[in-house]
Design a protein around this motif. Structure first.
Motif, PDB file in Angstrom:
ATOM      1  N   PRO A 189       2.614  -4.461  -2.102  1.00  0.00           N
ATOM      2  CA  PRO A 189       3.721  -4.373  -2.198  1.00  0.00           C
ATOM      3  C   PRO A 189       4.711  -4.720  -3.047  1.00  0.00           C
ATOM      4  CG  PRO A 189       4.276  -6.013   0.100  1.00  0.00           C
ATOM      5  CD  PRO A 189       2.432  -5.617  -1.076  1.00  0.00           C
ATOM      6  N   SER A 190       4.545  -5.832  -4.342  1.00  0.00           N
ATOM      7  CA  SER A 190       5.156  -6.247  -5.333  1.00  0.00           C
ATOM      8  C   SER A 190       4.657  -5.334  -6.489  1.00  0.00           C
ATOM      9  CB  SER A 190       5.025  -8.062  -5.373  1.00  0.00           C
ATOM     10  OG  SER A 190       3.830  -8.331  -5.242  1.00  0.00           O
ATOM     11  N   ALA A 191       3.659  -4.577  -6.337  1.00  0.00           N
ATOM     12  CA  ALA A 191       3.391  -3.680  -7.534  1.00  0.00           C
ATOM     13  C   ALA A 191       3.949  -2.982  -7.676  1.00  0.00           C
ATOM     14  CB  ALA A 191       1.694  -3.183  -7.316  1.00  0.00           C
ATOM     15  N   VAL A 234       0.561   0.816   3.155  1.00  0.00           N
ATOM     16  CA  VAL A 234      -0.482   1.878   3.115  1.00  0.00           C
ATOM     17  C   VAL A 234       0.452   3.056   1.898  1.00  0.00           C
ATOM     18  CG1 VAL A 234      -1.460   3.806   4.572  1.00  0.00           C
ATOM     19  CG2 VAL A 234      -1.000   1.687   5.024  1.00  0.00           C
ATOM     20  N   VAL A 235      -0.012   3.596   0.665  1.00  0.00           N
ATOM     21  CA  VAL A 235       0.159   4.661   0.165  1.00  0.00           C
ATOM     22  C   VAL A 235      -1.039   5.586   0.496  1.00  0.00           C
ATOM     23  CG1 VAL A 235       0.783   2.702  -1.538  1.00  0.00           C
ATOM     24  CG2 VAL A 235      -1.501   3.741  -1.721  1.00  0.00           C
ATOM     25  N   ARG A 236      -0.061   7.392   0.627  1.00  0.00           N
ATOM     26  CA  ARG A 236      -0.752   8.440   0.976  1.00  0.00           C
ATOM     27  C   ARG A 236      -0.594   9.031  -0.286  1.00  0.00           C
ATOM     28  NH1 ARG A 236      -2.233   8.256   6.532  1.00  0.00           N
ATOM     29  NH2 ARG A 236      -3.387  10.202   6.013  1.00  0.00           N
ATOM     30  N   LEU A 275      10.454  14.053 -12.991  1.00  0.00           N
ATOM     31  CA  LEU A 275       9.800  13.789 -12.672  1.00  0.00           C
ATOM     32  C   LEU A 275      10.202  13.154 -11.772  1.00  0.00           C
ATOM     33  CD1 LEU A 275       8.011  12.760 -16.128  1.00  0.00           C
ATOM     34  CD2 LEU A 275       7.523  14.660 -14.778  1.00  0.00           C
ATOM     35  N   PRO A 276       8.520  12.299 -10.784  1.00  0.00           N
ATOM     36  CA  PRO A 276       9.045  12.006  -9.925  1.00  0.00           C
ATOM     37  C   PRO A 276       9.141  10.320 -10.292  1.00  0.00           C
ATOM     38  CG  PRO A 276       6.463  12.368 -10.129  1.00  0.00           C
ATOM     39  CD  PRO A 276       6.999  13.328 -11.153  1.00  0.00           C
ATOM     40  N   VAL A 277      10.033   9.388  -9.120  1.00  0.00           N
ATOM     41  CA  VAL A 277       9.667   8.297  -9.350  1.00  0.00           C
ATOM     42  C   VAL A 277       8.495   7.758  -9.944  1.00  0.00           C
ATOM     43  CG1 VAL A 277      11.370   5.905  -9.253  1.00  0.00           C
ATOM     44  CG2 VAL A 277      12.209   8.130  -9.206  1.00  0.00           C
ATOM     45  N   GLU A 278       8.353   6.940 -10.771  1.00  0.00           N
ATOM     46  CA  GLU A 278       6.650   5.405 -10.532  1.00  0.00           C
ATOM     47  C   GLU A 278       7.464   4.421 -10.881  1.00  0.00           C
ATOM     48  OE1 GLU A 278       5.402   5.268 -13.102  1.00  0.00           O
ATOM     49  OE2 GLU A 278       6.429   7.293 -14.167  1.00  0.00           O
ATOM     50  N   SER A 279       6.186   3.570 -10.790  1.00  0.00           N
ATOM     51  CA  SER A 279       6.515   2.096 -11.460  1.00  0.00           C
ATOM     52  C   SER A 279       7.323   1.682 -10.384  1.00  0.00           C
ATOM     53  CB  SER A 279       6.676   1.895 -12.942  1.00  0.00           C
ATOM     54  OG  SER A 279       5.480   2.812 -13.544  1.00  0.00           O
ATOM     55  N   VAL A 280       7.700   1.378  -9.448  1.00  0.00           N
ATOM     56  CA  VAL A 280       8.266   1.019  -8.266  1.00  0.00           C
ATOM     57  C   VAL A 280       8.033   0.582  -7.126  1.00  0.00           C
ATOM     58  CG1 VAL A 280      10.724   2.214  -8.836  1.00  0.00           C
ATOM     59  CG2 VAL A 280       9.871   3.141  -6.946  1.00  0.00           C
ATOM     60  N   THR A 281       8.618  -0.976  -6.547  1.00  0.00           N
ATOM     61  CA  THR A 281       7.982  -2.095  -5.585  1.00  0.00           C
ATOM     62  C   THR A 281       8.591  -1.250  -4.113  1.00  0.00           C
ATOM     63  OG1 THR A 281       9.624  -3.084  -5.276  1.00  0.00           O
ATOM     64  CG2 THR A 281       8.046  -3.913  -6.856  1.00  0.00           C
ATOM     65  N   TRP A 282       7.429  -1.917  -3.241  1.00  0.00           N
ATOM     66  CA  TRP A 282       7.611  -0.682  -2.124  1.00  0.00           C
ATOM     67  C   TRP A 282       9.291  -1.894  -1.950  1.00  0.00           C
ATOM     68  CZ3 TRP A 282       9.033  -2.600   2.638  1.00  0.00           C
ATOM     69  CH2 TRP A 282       8.447  -2.919   3.563  1.00  0.00           C
ATOM     70  N   ASP A 283      10.073  -3.158  -2.057  1.00  0.00           N
ATOM     71  CA  ASP A 283      11.170  -2.878  -2.026  1.00  0.00           C
ATOM     72  C   ASP A 283      12.445  -2.403  -2.635  1.00  0.00           C
ATOM     73  OD1 ASP A 283      10.762  -5.750   0.008  1.00  0.00           O
ATOM     74  OD2 ASP A 283      10.341  -6.582  -1.308  1.00  0.00           O
ATOM     75  N   GLU A 343       2.724   7.139  -2.500  1.00  0.00           N
ATOM     76  CA  GLU A 343       3.834   7.614  -2.017  1.00  0.00           C
ATOM     77  C   GLU A 343       3.299   6.124  -0.986  1.00  0.00           C
ATOM     78  OE1 GLU A 343       5.237  10.994  -0.315  1.00  0.00           O
ATOM     79  OE2 GLU A 343       4.922  12.114  -2.517  1.00  0.00           O
ATOM     80  N   TRP A 344       4.492   5.730  -1.140  1.00  0.00           N
ATOM     81  CA  TRP A 344       4.507   4.102  -0.103  1.00  0.00           C
ATOM     82  C   TRP A 344       4.659   4.750   1.013  1.00  0.00           C
ATOM     83  CZ3 TRP A 344       2.893  -0.525  -1.779  1.00  0.00           C
ATOM     84  CH2 TRP A 344       3.575  -1.014  -3.085  1.00  0.00           C
ATOM     85  N   THR A 345       4.799   3.996   2.260  1.00  0.00           N
ATOM     86  CA  THR A 345       4.591   4.283   2.881  1.00  0.00           C
ATOM     87  C   THR A 345       5.637   2.632   4.286  1.00  0.00           C
ATOM     88  OG1 THR A 345       2.704   4.247   4.649  1.00  0.00           O
ATOM     89  CG2 THR A 345       3.361   5.321   4.189  1.00  0.00           C
TER      90      THR A 345
END
Length: 176
Positions: free
Chosen positions: A160-162, A137-139, A22-30, A102-104
């Motif tokens: 970004p902290s979400a 930005v997320v896409r 599965l894709p990794v999710e629930s990660v911050t931008w950092d 997806e984070w950019t």
């Protein structure tokens, strides 16, 4: 993939939906940026790079029939799905739409493209006037989005902290 994330970071799986493919999710931008660097010196794509890759030489809203290329609210059963199960775009990239946002690398500015360079735009400047409003930005949209939002040109913005269960990332690297 969650199995790769755990192997590279040595940390527990942060994802709400668990599964090695599965894709990794629930990660911050950092966290996403740090993973990309640790996984072979890669990085998050700019918003322009993400859109260029998703379009794969087309100008259409999506790169195929939505049900065959994306997991979204009508077919996701309210969860993420294994990476790579849907049809690829013309450049053989999968899951560019749906499954997880997806984070950019770019900061969000609603008016950025009206003042940006025409070639390789990248918004590296956060809003100095209202720093509490700075978002990245997320896409690509996610398993939770309606069909109207699952298109290549649709832009999202997130603090970004979400770390959200519908938000992941994709790393890019340089070819030499």
């Amino acid at each position: 993939l969650q199995e790769a994330y755990q192997r590279v970071t040595g940390k527990p799986n942060p994802s709400q939906f668990k599964g090695p493919r599965l894709p990794v999710e629930s990660v911050t931008w950092d966290e996403a940026k740090t993973y990309c660097a640790a996984a072979g010196g890669m990085r998050l794509p700019t918003e322009a790079e993400w859109e260029y890759a998703a379009r794969a030489g087309t100008r259409s809203a999506s790169y195929g029939d939505l049900k065959s290329i994306a997991w979204y609210s009508a077919n996701s059963n309210k969860q993420t799905h294994e990476v790579g199960l849907k049809s690829a775009n013309a450049w053989n990239l999968r899951d560019m739409l749906g499954n997880v946002w997806e984070w950019t690398a770019d900061w969000f500015d609603a008016l950025y493209y009206s003042k940006s360079p025409a070639r390789d735009p990248e918004n590296t400047t956060p809003n100095a006037t209202y720093p509490s409003l700075n978002r990245r930005v997320v896409r690509g949209a996610s398993w939770n989005n309606v069909a109207e939002h699952v298109r290549v040109s649709f832009r999202g913005r997130v603090f970004p902290s979400a770390g959200l269960d519908e938000l992941g990332f994709r790393c890019v690297g340089e070819f030499r």
